[in-house]
Scaffold this active site. Structure first.
Site, PDB file in Angstrom:
ATOM      1  N   ASP A 186      35.479  43.924  33.232  1.00 36.18           N
ATOM      2  CA  ASP A 186      35.595  42.647  33.949  1.00 36.18           C
ATOM      3  C   ASP A 186      37.035  42.339  34.382  1.00 36.18           C
ATOM      4  O   ASP A 186      37.964  42.366  33.573  1.00 36.18           O
ATOM      5  CB  ASP A 186      35.086  41.524  33.037  1.00 36.18           C
ATOM      6  CG  ASP A 186      34.789  40.247  33.790  1.00 36.18           C
ATOM      7  OD1 ASP A 186      35.668  39.763  34.518  1.00 36.18           O
ATOM      8  OD2 ASP A 186      33.659  39.722  33.637  1.00 36.18           O
ATOM      9  N   SER A 230      34.285  39.105  39.043  1.00 38.84           N
ATOM     10  CA  SER A 230      33.048  38.937  38.282  1.00 38.84           C
ATOM     11  C   SER A 230      31.967  38.255  39.124  1.00 38.84           C
ATOM     12  O   SER A 230      31.602  38.742  40.181  1.00 38.84           O
ATOM     13  CB  SER A 230      33.342  38.165  36.994  1.00 38.84           C
ATOM     14  OG  SER A 230      32.283  38.274  36.076  1.00 38.84           O
TER      15      SER A 230
END
Length: 329
Positions: free
Chosen positions: A196, A40
């Site tokens: 993610d 991320s």
């Protein structure tokens, strides 16, 4: 004196500039990064370092960012709560993600880097070190973790050398509900939904050092902590189902920040844990992963938190002693 190190950066949303502060301290001490990995926001920092950015350059770029622009909306999203709910139903996310990908791609192009083939390492010591930068993403279709770019060939039949670094990072940072997933077809034409990487491994220090080797240089880890939060920080109110879903995903992503750090591998001793509580105008505030309204002052304080944490860490860091304790047995 030039010192080599590897680095792994945890996910953390808008708080990633704290990592840049820590990087600044290491670079001032003479460290250069060999292998980099992240999830991320950590993937953003790691990718830009792999492309040749210095901490000073990263601070300048990230201080200019208007994070609210990352909340890019299409026609449906602009219809208010109803439109955002329809986006979730039909597109599986509220915000597009294109603005972010184009922003990152522009920064990479400024260094002449766009694909993984351009950060390929000649004669790597191990196959997992073929590329200077690696990112973690989550494949919802196959319920598995992806290590990018290496898994592109295995899972999708895609040549990693030609794959866009900014697209890989976009996959790694596509927080469920907030951002639409990235769609990627496999060799059979099946569409996979990629989101993610923090859902499965928010702090992938194992990727660069799993504890089985006697490394020639250290692997440093960079994590964020919510410690020091104030009782007056009541969080954001929940008044409807959409806010409930967003709060649920946000909580899940924050919880993943607390993934176990192996004591036997010495992970705790080589990890810099950076606080995300800042003080601005005499008031303390805990910065959350999805606080896209982050101010310039708050961003600067996060940078300083990272800088101070790394400086303190380096005062007592002794690689030889660490190896003797955890590897030379």
């Amino acid at each position: 004196m030039t010192l080599k190190c590897d680095a792994v950066f945890q996910g953390g949303g808008v708080r990633g500039i704290a990592f840049v502060g820590a990087v600044s301290a290491l670079q001032k001490r003479g460290y250069e990064f060999e292998n980099l990995a992240g999830t991320s926001a950590g993937a953003i920092v790691a990718a830009l370092l792999a492309a040749g950015y210095t901490a000073d350059e990263l601070e300048e770029e990230l201080q200019k960012v208007d994070y609210l622009k990352f909340k890019e909306k299409d026609f449906l999203d602009k219809l208010g709560l109803l439109g955002e709910s329809l986006s979730l139903v039909f597109e599986y996310g509220i915000y597009e993600g294109d603005y972010f990908e184009n922003w990152l791609d522009g920064l990479l192009k400024a260094k002449g880097i766009t694909t993984f083939g351009q950060i390929k390492i000649e004669n790597p010591s191990d196959e997992k070190y073929i590329y200077k930068f690696q990112a973690i993403a989550s494949d919802l279709t196959r319920n598995r973790m992806l290590v990018l770019p290496n898994d592109l060939k295995l899972c999708f039949g895609i040549d990693p050398d030609t794959f866009s670094i900014s697209r890989a990072v976009r996959m790694s940072m596509s927080i469920p509900i907030f951002f639409e997933p990235v769609k990627l077809e496999d060799k059979k034409g099946k569409v996979h939904y990629i989101v993610d990487g923090g859902m499965l491994s928010n702090y992938p220090i194992w990727l660069l050092d799993d504890g089985t080797s006697n490394p020639p240089w250290p692997t440093f880890g960079f994590k964020l902590t919510d410690s020091g939060e104030q009782e007056t920080d009541a969080g954001k109110p929940i008044h409807n189902i959409l806010q409930y879903l967003i709060a649920t995903i946000s909580t899940m992503m924050r919880a993943s920040d607390n993934y176990h750090i192996s004591v036997s591998r010495g992970d705790k001793d080589r990890t810099m844990i950076i606080p995300t509580t800042v003080e601005v105008d005499g008031r303390k505030k805990k910065i959350r992963t999805t606080d896209f309204d982050l101010t310039h002052k708050e961003s600067k304080e996060l940078f300083n938190n990272g800088l101070e944490t790394a400086e303190k860490f380096l005062l007592s860091w002794d690689f030889a002693a660490w190896k003797k304790k955890y590897r030379e047995k």
